[in-house]
Design a protein around this motif. Sequence first.
Motif: not given
Length: 508
Positions: A261-263, A286-290, A314-315
């Motif tokens: 887990a993590g950002a 790219i952030a949020g791939t998973t 993250r929000d």
Amino acid sequence: MLGSFYRGFQKAALHALDTSRRCLCTRDGLTHGLTDAGSIFALSSGQGRCGVAVVRVSGPASLAALRVMAGLGHGPPPPPRTALLRSITDPGATEVLDRGLVLWFPGPHSFTGEDSAEFHIHGGPAVVAAVLQALGNVPGMRPAEAGEFTRRAFQAGKLGLTEVEALGDLIHAETEAQRRQALRQMSGDLGRLYQDWSHRLKRCLAHVEAFIDFSEDELMEEGVLDQVDRSVSELQSEVERHLQDERRGERLRSGVHVVIAGATNAGKSSLLNTLCQRPAAIVSPIAGTTRDVVETALDIGGFPVVLSDTAGLRDSSDLVEREGVRRARERVEQADVTLVVVDCAQIPSDQSTASFLQRHLSEVLPSQDDGHSERCLVVLNKLDLLPSPRRRRLRSDLSSWTPPPAVRCVSCHTGEGLQELVTELQLVVKRLCGDPLSGGPSLTQARHRAHLQQCVSALRQFRHYRDSDLALAAEGVRLALTGLGRITGRVGPEEILDIIFKDFCIGK
């Protein structure tokens, strides 16, 4: 006086017999002692091509099948447990199907307790299919259902339910620790423990029932109930200690759940791929791939681990990503171990590393007070991106900070620090599972835990009603015995009566 005695004895005997019949437990609708006259056969060595395949036969038609297919004629049976090299033929077409070994296991000295035979043939699919088809043409033979050989072994008293479950665990064991635990349970350690508790409970129940029915006739020895009180109290304490095992056996059986887990963009998916040594998760800048949970099974130091990669915390306004974050937090709450991955470059240079990590952990872990922090490893990733001065400062900050979670600096790109991380993870997993060969036998099944908890509640019922209503107190002992019987599958209908005769010599 004598008539009152016999009426009392008859009442106690019928009550005990009815009680023990209710304690006679079943599993999957199967009661210990039932028999099935049919004969069964199946491939016992697994599917696929192999050098040798074993076809097992069990039931009253086993000897007939062995004779007609191995050409043994109508003479005496072959020597028990002796391998004979024979031509295997189709009894309908008298065609030779293969040449292999045959073995004869007369009951009750066989795995199922019935007459049994084995055909050790070549493992080609065509050979196996031909032999199975030929067995199906033998009168009285039918294909076995899933688990039917083991079920018959249980019915014959060859295995208790705990041994049956251990056999399944041994077949499915994927790590060394799982194999050891299953073998120990198959040896009967756990079954003997529960049988000992059952025996003591049956003795307590017999004493209480006898006291209820015969105390007015002055046929009972003094102090019988005091002895029952001590036995119930000791047994309750033993069961409660057995339950306080932190689920070590269950974790070892199903695998320790380790959640990454993590950002976003901290390198969680890269860590998953590195640990399992294959591209199990998509890695992208790219952030949020998973978006969803990605699971893979690992063997770490002989212990089973279920490793899960989760969405970055993250929000987000994206509904799909928000669902992924919700699932990630849910997995962290359920995790046995949490690997909190942090991007080293994201640690502010003007802020203490310790204070930054402490705040970050409070955002990732559900609570710092329920043991999650003690089952957490902080992974400072992307160490290769830090210049040497930042590295030295980072290590200096960490050396002066001693929180509950361990901290490891790694680089998934260069492999730096990963061996130390795996070693640390192995120690944590080993501590959670324990050594399956040391100490008392461990609980391995959730159903065992549920029945033992019911047993403890029933023993508390005995102590609650002990002075006010002895009949209700006896019912508590009876329910506790039923709970144990549902684990072992062995509570015979005559055992309580046997104890009444033995301990009180009624009718002597």
